[in-house]
Each structure stands twice: as structure tokens, then as C-alpha cells.
Design a protein around this motif. Structure first.
Motif, PDB file in Angstrom:
ATOM      1  N   UNK A   1      58.607 105.565  13.157  1.00 17.45           N
ATOM      2  CA  UNK A   1      57.314 105.051  12.694  1.00 17.45           C
ATOM      3  C   UNK A   1      56.889 103.744  13.355  1.00 17.45           C
ATOM      4  N   UNK A   2      57.777 103.142  14.146  1.00 18.38           N
ATOM      5  CA  UNK A   2      57.473 101.813  14.693  1.00 18.38           C
ATOM      6  C   UNK A   2      56.234 101.804  15.576  1.00 18.38           C
ATOM      7  N   UNK A   3      56.029 102.872  16.327  1.00 20.69           N
ATOM      8  CA  UNK A   3      54.855 102.916  17.219  1.00 20.69           C
ATOM      9  C   UNK A   3      53.552 102.821  16.432  1.00 20.69           C
ATOM     10  N   UNK A   4      53.455 103.616  15.362  1.00 17.03           N
ATOM     11  CA  UNK A   4      52.201 103.660  14.603  1.00 17.03           C
ATOM     12  C   UNK A   4      52.039 102.473  13.665  1.00 17.03           C
ATOM     13  N   UNK A   5      53.143 101.968  13.128  1.00 24.41           N
ATOM     14  CA  UNK A   5      53.062 100.903  12.129  1.00 24.41           C
ATOM     15  C   UNK A   5      53.160  99.491  12.722  1.00 24.41           C
TER      16      UNK A   5
ATOM     17  N   UNK B   1      49.321  98.748  16.367  1.00 22.81           N
ATOM     18  CA  UNK B   1      48.452  97.708  15.790  1.00 22.81           C
ATOM     19  C   UNK B   1      48.496  96.394  16.571  1.00 22.81           C
ATOM     20  N   UNK B   2      49.681  96.021  17.085  1.00 19.49           N
ATOM     21  CA  UNK B   2      49.788  94.797  17.891  1.00 19.49           C
ATOM     22  C   UNK B   2      48.985  94.939  19.176  1.00 19.49           C
ATOM     23  N   UNK B   3      49.066  96.109  19.802  1.00 15.46           N
ATOM     24  CA  UNK B   3      48.295  96.353  21.026  1.00 15.46           C
ATOM     25  C   UNK B   3      46.795  96.269  20.732  1.00 15.46           C
ATOM     26  N   UNK B   4      46.383  96.848  19.625  1.00 16.58           N
ATOM     27  CA  UNK B   4      44.957  96.816  19.279  1.00 16.58           C
ATOM     28  C   UNK B   4      44.466  95.396  19.028  1.00 16.58           C
ATOM     29  N   UNK B   5      45.301  94.577  18.406  1.00 16.85           N
ATOM     30  CA  UNK B   5      44.916  93.169  18.188  1.00 16.85           C
ATOM     31  C   UNK B   5      44.740  92.443  19.515  1.00 16.85           C
ATOM     32  N   UNK B   6      45.640  92.707  20.443  1.00 15.35           N
ATOM     33  CA  UNK B   6      45.531  92.087  21.761  1.00 15.35           C
ATOM     34  C   UNK B   6      44.274  92.573  22.490  1.00 15.35           C
ATOM     35  N   UNK B   7      43.963  93.851  22.360  1.00 16.32           N
ATOM     36  CA  UNK B   7      42.751  94.388  22.975  1.00 16.32           C
ATOM     37  C   UNK B   7      41.502  93.747  22.379  1.00 16.32           C
ATOM     38  N   UNK B   8      41.535  93.498  21.072  1.00 18.14           N
ATOM     39  CA  UNK B   8      40.395  92.846  20.418  1.00 18.14           C
ATOM     40  C   UNK B   8      40.156  91.440  20.962  1.00 18.14           C
TER      41      UNK B   8
END
Length: 340
Positions: free
Chosen positions: A225-229, A233-240
Motif C-alpha cells: 500500500x505504500x505507493x498509493x498511501x 501523494x508525496x509526488x503529487x504535492x511536489x507536482x503542485x
């Protein structure tokens, strides 16, 4: 040191004198054209270099023994003794005396690095077993340097020409990796990598790939579950934040399909996930660079190699690359200061 230096000084801590550190250092510096842009200063002992010069029939390797940095000679290889008496040299044999000298050489070099007496440090390989004691838990150069310079964070960054691999977790047991991989840790290491690619490697708008933790990057939760949880999310925050980060990628397919050529840096979740492909691709010229520190430190990507110590079989390519990289980063940093 009061005198103004004419060229940057790159310190080299000799590592374990019963390993291949002295050999690869001497071979890397044997041609004086290789250090026209800097002055090498080896922290170790003159007797150790003289021993290997004779053993390896390297009569063309010359150095000058100095007692302090005030005596440094900028057109020579300089050597300063880190201990008063050089311990007995037994190539291929682990001894406590060799470990003590390796540690003293490292400590002496780090103090000069912190004081600005040298402009970079290249660390030859040492053996953690004969350094550790009740008073010191030594898990690696990266961790030692990070603590020594008072930095709160750093990145173990393996570099070879166009391949650059960083680690979210470093020298910890595999059983502790999953609990150590957090969103905050991923964002911290990714930001350190992005900053280093810009600051140390002169890459504008760097693009990095982030690997998954589990097989097949979790297979949508089927294998973890580490990828989804955590990771996505960390990658998406960096993209933001307009950072060019992508993933998580399954590590086997990523390297198998040579996707590394599409990115400026790759962030692996743990030590072997990143270093096995890195060393498979770039063992002869790979460099371990500690990113995120206020000082410059590089190292060859191999260990003491006791099995070939003293046999004139060691390849100096990685040590030479580590010295060159340190020199290149010094010059790039100096150019940035001049621009300011």
C-alpha cells in the motif's frame, strides 16, 4: 590558514591502508595533468604511500610531505600525517590499527574542510568494522559528514555522467525501510536532489523519477500500500509546487527498459534498490556524492576490496571520477559566486 591559495585544495582521506584506497589514490594522481585545476592533499601517512609506491612499482609517483597547510606546494601531491606513527601495513588484512588511522585521517580532513582550509574532500574507502567502537557508531561517510558539519539533512547521491541515483533511506536494515519511507522523507530527499542538480550540476529545470517500494510499484495495492498511501501523494504535492517529478515506477522495469536516460535524477526508496542497478551500469566510474551539505564531499563507489589489496589490480576509474567531480563542483560554485 592565512595565506591566500592560488588553486583550490582537494583533500583526500586515505581510508583503510590495508585496502585499495592508497593504490587507487596514487594511480588517479599519477599523471600530474589530472590536477592542473586543483592541489591534492592526502590525509594519511607518508610511509603508507612510500610502501605502496615500492610494492606496486610506481616509481613515477612523487609526493611532498608537509606538516601543516602553510607548507602546501601547489604543483605537487601533498601528504600530511594524520597519526604520528604509521601502523604496520598488511594488505588485505583487517586490523584495529588501520581502522584507527582511517578514522583519524577522516577527522583531520573534515576539520580542515569545515574550516575552509580545503575546498572539497574525497574519501577513500574504509572498513566500518575496525572503526566502530563503544564510543563511536560509524554507519557510513555520508552520515558521519552530515553530523560533523551540523547539517540536519543530506542525500546519498550516486553519480556517473548521465546516471544519477539518490536514496530516500540509506544505511539501515531492510526490515526498517518501509516504516522509514514517509511522505515527508520522500519530499525532503526529492527537494535535495532537485536543488543539487541545479546547484552542483548546472541543470536547469531538472526532471527526476521516483521509484516505488514494492514489486511492480505495489500493483495498485495488491502487493503493498505504500505507493498509493505514501509515495504517490508525496509526488503529487511536489507536482503542485511545479516540481518536475514523476512516478512511482517499478524499479525492475524502469532500469530494464533504460528509462533512466529520460531523467536527470532517480530517487530510489532504499540502498540496494538504487545501488545494484547503479553499480551494474557504472561501477568503474561511479561516484558517491553527498548532496545537501554546506561542503563538497565525494567518494569512489567501491569498498576496501581486501581481496585484491596490494596486488596492483585495483581500477582507479571511480576514484579519478570522484576527484574530477569534486573539482568540477568547486569550479561551478566559484562561477556562481563570480556571477553574483
Amino acid at each position: 590558514m592565512s595565506a591566500k591559495i592560488s588553486k583550490p585544495i582537494i583533500g583526500i582521506s586515505i581510508g583503510d591502508i590495508n585496502g585499495i584506497g592508497a593504490e587507487v589514490t596514487m594511480k588517479a594522481l599519477q599523471d600530474n595533468r589530472t590536477y592542473k585545476n586543483f592541489t591534492p592533499l592526502i590525509y594519511g601517512h607518508g610511509k603508507a604511500l612510500s610502501y605502496y609506491r615500492k610494492l606496486l612499482s610506481m616509481e613515477d609517483f612523487n609526493f611532498v610531505q608537509i606538516r601543516s597547510l602553510d607548507e602546501i606546494q601547489h604543483k605537487r601531491v601533498n601528504v600530511i600525517n594524520a597519526v604520528e606513527e604509521c601502523p604496520e601495513i598488511i594488505p588485505g588484512v583487517e586490523t584495529q590499527e588501520a581502522g584507527k588511522m582511517a578514522l583519524e585521517a577522516l577527522k583531520m580532513a573534515v576539520e580542515d574542510l569545515k574550516a575552509g582550509n580545503i575546498q572539497a574532500l574525497v574519501t577513500a574507502p574504509l572498513n566500518k568494522n575496525n572503526i566502530n567502537s563503544e564510543d563511536l557508531k560509524f554507519v557510513g561517510h555520508t552520515e558521519f559528514l552530515t553530523e560533523a558539519v551540523g547539517a540536519k539533512k543530506s542525500l546519498m547521491f550516486m553519480v556517473a555522467e548521465q546516471l544519477r541515483v539518490g536514496l530516500v533511506t540509506g544505511h539501515i536494515p531492510l526490515s526498517k525501510v518501509a516504516q522509514t519511507v514517509t511522505g515527508e522523507k520522500i519530499k525532503e530527499k526529492a527537494n535535495l536532489m532537485l536543488q543539487s542538480l541545479e546547484k552542483d550540476f548546472s541543470i536547469a529545470k531538472p526532471k527526476i523519477a521516483i521509484l516505488g517500494l514494492n514489486p511492480h510499484a505495489g500493483e495498485d495495492g495488491l502487493l503493498g500500500e505504500e505507493e498509493e498511501k505514501v509515495i504517490r501523494p508525496a509526488i503529487n504535492e511536489l507536482k503542485d509546487q511545479n516540481k518536475l517529478v514523476f512516478g512511482p515506477y517499478p524499479s525492475d522495469g524502469f532500469f530494464g527498459m533504460v528509462h533512466q536516460s529520460k531523467f536527470d535524477g532517480i530517487l530510489a526508496m532504499y540502498h540496494d534498490q538504487g545501488l545494484i542497478p547503479f553499480k551494474s551500469i557504472a561501477f568503474s566510474n561511479g561516484v558517491n556524492f553527498t548532496a545537501g551539505l554546506p561542503v563538497i564531499r565525494t567518494s569512489p563507489d567501491h569498498g576496501t576490496a581486501y581481496n585484491i589489496a596490494g596486488k596492483n589490480l585495483a581500477d582507479e576509474g571511480s576514484m579519478r571520477a570522484a576527484i574530477y567531480l569534486a573539482s568540477d563542483i568547486i569550479q561551478y560554485h566559484e562561477s556562481l559566486v563570480e556571477e553574483e
